[in-house]
Write an enzyme that holds these catalytic residues in place. Sequence first.
Site, short mmCIF file in Angstrom:
data_model
loop_
_atom_site.label_atom_id
_atom_site.label_comp_id
_atom_site.label_asym_id
_atom_site.label_seq_id
_atom_site.Cartn_x
_atom_site.Cartn_y
_atom_site.Cartn_z
CG ASP A 80 4.18 37.94 -50.40
OD1 ASP A 80 4.61 38.88 -49.73
OD2 ASP A 80 4.18 37.94 -51.64
CG HIS B 219 6.71 40.45 -52.22
ND1 HIS B 219 5.46 40.08 -52.70
CD2 HIS B 219 7.04 41.59 -52.91
CE1 HIS B 219 5.05 40.94 -53.61
NE2 HIS B 219 5.99 41.86 -53.77
CB SER C 107 6.05 42.79 -56.94
OG SER C 107 5.43 43.57 -55.95
#
Length: 266
Positions: free
Chosen positions: A217, A246, A96
């Site tokens: 997600d 996620h 991320s």
Amino acid sequence: MGNVLLETLNVQVVGSGEKFLVLAHGCGTDQSAWQRIVPYFAPYYRIILFDLVCAGSVNPDYFDFRKYSTLDAFVDDLLNILDALGVDRCAYVGHSFSAMVGILASIRRPELFTKLILIGASPRFLNDGDYLGGFEEGEIDKVFSAMESNYEAWVNGFAPLAVGADVPTAVREFSRTLFNMRPDITLFVCRTVFNSDLRGVLGLVKVPCCIIQASKDVSVPTSVAEYLRTHLGGRTTVEILKTEGHLPHLSAPALLGQVLRRALSR
């Protein structure tokens, strides 16, 4: 400076291999997020683990709001860690937020990285014309308001959404690391992330990349993975995980471990 940074960010090197592998966690977690992934690779790599300066496991006095108002300072930290450890080549796995950091680091120092593996990555989280980032600006403003007004309630609502899959242990783990963060730091870093737009620099990435994306997600639509594949400048592959959420390293570590192994062997 190097040794101070290594201590401040709780840098560890584990494993018995010869090649270096960096595991970089995202915002809201710390290096413990990789605990179920490390055993898959420790026999084959020297694994570098560290905490982002915004993590709850780092003394918040080290978080300089002016310095960390852009991603560049986080890139500096990553490159300074690698230099302090004497690393001249490594594979990099970024989740991320840290996927974005890895992209920028590879543009600055392409010779350092053999491969980037980017999990739940997004060059921009906000929708923009034909680009579907996943969020409208008004939605993000509501999230920030919720974080400011009642951080505990926000965490209790957000953690299950982010994990996605029905894995209570992962929800508890993500909640724990979110609660460890100082709320004002969490909010500040989230604003930095959502104000970032890396779309214009993707073509400068020449390092081979593998994008790993869950099939569902809440934070990143699967279309973003395809956007990255077509816009990154190096050879890029996409792996869609048959799981939700996620944070697959928390919710589906065995599945992610297999895919990471395959990506690293290419």
